[in-house]
Motif scaffolding. Structure first.
Motif, PDB file in Angstrom:
ATOM      1  N   CYS A  16      -2.615   6.206  46.320  1.00 31.71           N
ATOM      2  CA  CYS A  16      -3.882   6.709  45.804  1.00 31.71           C
ATOM      3  C   CYS A  16      -4.855   6.933  46.956  1.00 31.71           C
ATOM      4  O   CYS A  16      -4.684   6.387  48.045  1.00 31.71           O
ATOM      5  CB  CYS A  16      -4.476   5.783  44.760  1.00 31.71           C
ATOM      6  N   TYR A  26      -7.446   9.968  43.326  1.00 32.46           N
ATOM      7  CA  TYR A  26      -6.249  10.807  43.254  1.00 32.46           C
ATOM      8  C   TYR A  26      -5.039   9.889  43.334  1.00 32.46           C
ATOM      9  O   TYR A  26      -4.940   9.057  44.234  1.00 32.46           O
ATOM     10  CB  TYR A  26      -6.228  11.812  44.406  1.00 32.46           C
ATOM     11  N   THR A  28      -0.720   9.702  43.187  1.00 32.90           N
ATOM     12  CA  THR A  28       0.573  10.376  43.103  1.00 32.90           C
ATOM     13  C   THR A  28       1.450   9.603  42.129  1.00 32.90           C
ATOM     14  O   THR A  28       1.583   8.388  42.215  1.00 32.90           O
ATOM     15  CB  THR A  28       1.271  10.477  44.477  1.00 32.90           C
ATOM     16  N   VAL A  35       0.169  14.736  40.269  1.00 33.90           N
ATOM     17  CA  VAL A  35      -0.962  14.061  40.899  1.00 33.90           C
ATOM     18  C   VAL A  35      -2.051  13.959  39.840  1.00 33.90           C
ATOM     19  O   VAL A  35      -2.472  14.975  39.281  1.00 33.90           O
ATOM     20  CB  VAL A  35      -1.485  14.827  42.132  1.00 33.90           C
ATOM     21  N   THR A  37      -5.900  13.029  38.737  1.00 39.47           N
ATOM     22  CA  THR A  37      -7.262  12.866  39.237  1.00 39.47           C
ATOM     23  C   THR A  37      -8.032  12.123  38.159  1.00 39.47           C
ATOM     24  O   THR A  37      -8.109  12.574  37.015  1.00 39.47           O
ATOM     25  CB  THR A  37      -7.918  14.227  39.534  1.00 39.47           C
ATOM     26  N   PRO A  56       5.942  13.521  44.213  1.00 40.44           N
ATOM     27  CA  PRO A  56       4.951  13.287  45.272  1.00 40.44           C
ATOM     28  C   PRO A  56       4.795  11.790  45.567  1.00 40.44           C
ATOM     29  O   PRO A  56       4.810  10.973  44.648  1.00 40.44           O
ATOM     30  CB  PRO A  56       3.662  13.867  44.691  1.00 40.44           C
ATOM     31  N   VAL A  59      -0.796  10.868  49.208  1.00 41.02           N
ATOM     32  CA  VAL A  59      -2.009  11.657  49.022  1.00 41.02           C
ATOM     33  C   VAL A  59      -3.045  11.141  50.015  1.00 41.02           C
ATOM     34  O   VAL A  59      -3.135   9.946  50.278  1.00 41.02           O
ATOM     35  CB  VAL A  59      -2.533  11.586  47.566  1.00 41.02           C
ATOM     36  N   VAL A  69      -1.313  16.484  49.842  1.00 39.46           N
ATOM     37  CA  VAL A  69      -0.270  15.786  49.106  1.00 39.46           C
ATOM     38  C   VAL A  69       1.101  16.188  49.656  1.00 39.46           C
ATOM     39  O   VAL A  69       1.320  17.345  50.001  1.00 39.46           O
ATOM     40  CB  VAL A  69      -0.324  16.144  47.600  1.00 39.46           C
ATOM     41  N   GLY A  84      -8.491  18.557  41.619  1.00 43.26           N
ATOM     42  CA  GLY A  84      -7.106  18.157  41.373  1.00 43.26           C
ATOM     43  C   GLY A  84      -6.400  19.033  40.382  1.00 43.26           C
ATOM     44  O   GLY A  84      -5.426  18.623  39.760  1.00 43.26           O
TER      45      GLY A  84
END
Length: 125
Positions: A16, A26, A28, A35, A37, A56, A59, A69, A84
């Protein structure tokens, strides 16, 4: 050949990062290929998915608010908007195992950690 991710300890929340103003988080999500947000109160503001970004894992948010990312399956670095919600650019496409990304404001460089004990540094112009 399918990749074995049993050794990876990141699933719903992998990594994060916080926006420079502290109003967005954010996250992952390795298992869901996205991702998230979140607002400060934990509510979901957006969910970003892109075929260029499977699983992912990393980030990073620059001091200017740029959201970067990457992940072990995508072999690239994407920049997404601060909301995001959409991809702004593909910053790097290296086919040998990108794993993590961060931004160094002292040198204006993007630093990329590689799976095979290698680090790449991209100077931002």
């Amino acid at each position: 050949m399918a990749k074995d991710y049993n050794h990876v300890f990141c699933f719903a929340v992998c990594r994060c990062a916080v926006s420079p103003t502290g109003d967005k988080l954010y996250i992952t999500n390795f298992n869901q290929d996205n991702v998230l947000t979140l607002a400060r109160d934990g509510s979901v503001l957006s969910i970003f998915t892109d075929p260029e970004l499977p699983r992912p894992t990393c980030v990073h948010v620059t001091p200017a608010g740029q959201v970067l990312v990457c992940g072990p399956d995508s072999y690239n670095i994407l920049q997404i908007d601060s909301k995001g919600s959409r991809k702004l650019a593909t910053l790097a496409t290296k086919r040998d195992g990108l794993w993590s990304v961060c931004y160094n404001s002292n040198t204006d460089s993007i630093i990329v950690g590689m799976v095979y004990n290698k680090i790449l540094v991209y100077k931002v112009k």
